[in-house]
Design an enzyme around this catalytic site. Structure first.
Site, PDB file in Angstrom:
ATOM      1  N   GLY A 105       0.835  -1.201   0.000  1.00  0.00           N
ATOM      2  CA  GLY A 105       0.000   0.000   0.000  1.00  0.00           C
ATOM      3  C   GLY A 105       0.871   1.252   0.000  1.00  0.00           C
ATOM      4  N   ARG A 106       1.981   1.195   0.713  1.00  0.00           N
ATOM      5  CA  ARG A 106       2.898   2.343   0.796  1.00  0.00           C
ATOM      6  C   ARG A 106       3.586   2.627  -0.520  1.00  0.00           C
ATOM      7  NH1 ARG A 106       5.268   1.847   6.898  1.00  0.00           N
ATOM      8  NH2 ARG A 106       3.482   0.698   7.703  1.00  0.00           N
ATOM      9  N   GLU A 129      -8.422  -7.085  -7.515  1.00  0.00           N
ATOM     10  CA  GLU A 129      -8.631  -5.929  -8.391  1.00  0.00           C
ATOM     11  C   GLU A 129      -7.420  -5.020  -8.202  1.00  0.00           C
ATOM     12  OE1 GLU A 129     -11.961  -5.132  -6.149  1.00  0.00           O
ATOM     13  OE2 GLU A 129     -13.043  -6.841  -6.928  1.00  0.00           O
ATOM     14  N   GLN A 148      -3.597 -10.367   2.433  1.00  0.00           N
ATOM     15  CA  GLN A 148      -3.839 -11.256   3.563  1.00  0.00           C
ATOM     16  C   GLN A 148      -5.337 -11.481   3.728  1.00  0.00           C
ATOM     17  OE1 GLN A 148      -2.359  -9.230   7.142  1.00  0.00           O
ATOM     18  NE2 GLN A 148      -2.474  -7.318   5.997  1.00  0.00           N
TER      19      GLN A 148
END
Ligand SMILES: Nc1ccn([C@H]2C[C@H](O)[C@@H](COP(=O)(O)OP(=O)(O)OP(=O)(O)O)O2)c(=O)n1
Length: 191
Positions: A105-106, A129, A148
């Site tokens: 995400g980072r 997605e 996860q």
């Protein structure tokens, strides 16, 4: 209730929750990491003037498979379907959510746009997605950790779990990244 690592292990050992292939090293404090499979579905936008949830547009996407150790390059703003390497199978009293990983995400990688819910009774690969909201391309390596699963015990077993006759269950048993089947039993309330 969110299952802890020990509760997840107990459900796996009892054969109630299935993750195939199973690697105990993927267990986290209250989730299990899952890996990216090698198949992707890219959008063939030139085929249609618009996306229509009510229409069969099965050829809107095309399967792409990187060869060997090649990564799949996801460009900024691009949206493709991927899938988990693991097949997940849930009993009638456990639901799951697919969540991203903070480290990815980072970097600007999204693993699900809006649909993170996995129904009790579902069995199959989970379709991801994948979207790149960074400003540089991101390399996606088949087999890398991509997200996860966390698991929730229901207040009681579902009366009609996913896969039973009652609901559409359009994705039960899906293999690999599976395009939208929205058009099947598309329903619209006249308003
Ligand atoms: N990122 C995700 C989220 C869910 N699923 C799978 C597991 C779910 O149990 C199943 C159905 O998800 P939804 O109920 O959110 O989807 P629909 O309501 O559109 O499908 P259906 O009519 O089959 O319930 O799809 C998936 O493969 N990938």
């Amino acid at each position: 209730m969110l299952l802890s690592d020990r509760d997840i292990m107990a459900e796996i050992d009892a054969g109630r929750v299935g993750l195939d292939p199973w690697d105990p090293g993927m267990v986290q404090p209250s989730s299990v990491d899952v890996r990216l499979d090698r198949y992707f579905r890219v959008f063939e936008n030139h085929r249609y003037p618009h996306i229509d949830p009510a229409a069969d547009q099965s050829d809107l996407t095309r399967v792409v498979e990187p060869q060997g150790d090649e990564p799949f390059i996801l460009h900024p703003g691009e949206f493709v379907l991927g899938s988990t390497y693991e097949v997940v199978s849930l009993p009638d009293d456990i639901a799951a959510r697919v969540e991203g990983k903070s480290s990815l995400g980072r970097l600007g990688l999204l693993t699900h746009a809006t649909a993170g819910f996995v129904d009790p009774g579902f069995s199959g690969h989970v379709t991801l997605e994948l979207a790149n909201v960074a400003t540089l391309p991101i390399k996606l390596y088949p087999g890398m950790k991509i997200g996860q699963f966390c698991f929730f015990r229901l207040s009681s077993p579902s009366e009609h779990p996913y896969g039973s006759e009652k609901y559409g269950s359009r994705y039960q048993g899906q293999r690999g990244p599976t395009p939208s089947r929205s058009f099947q039993s598309f329903h619209r309330t006249p308003i």
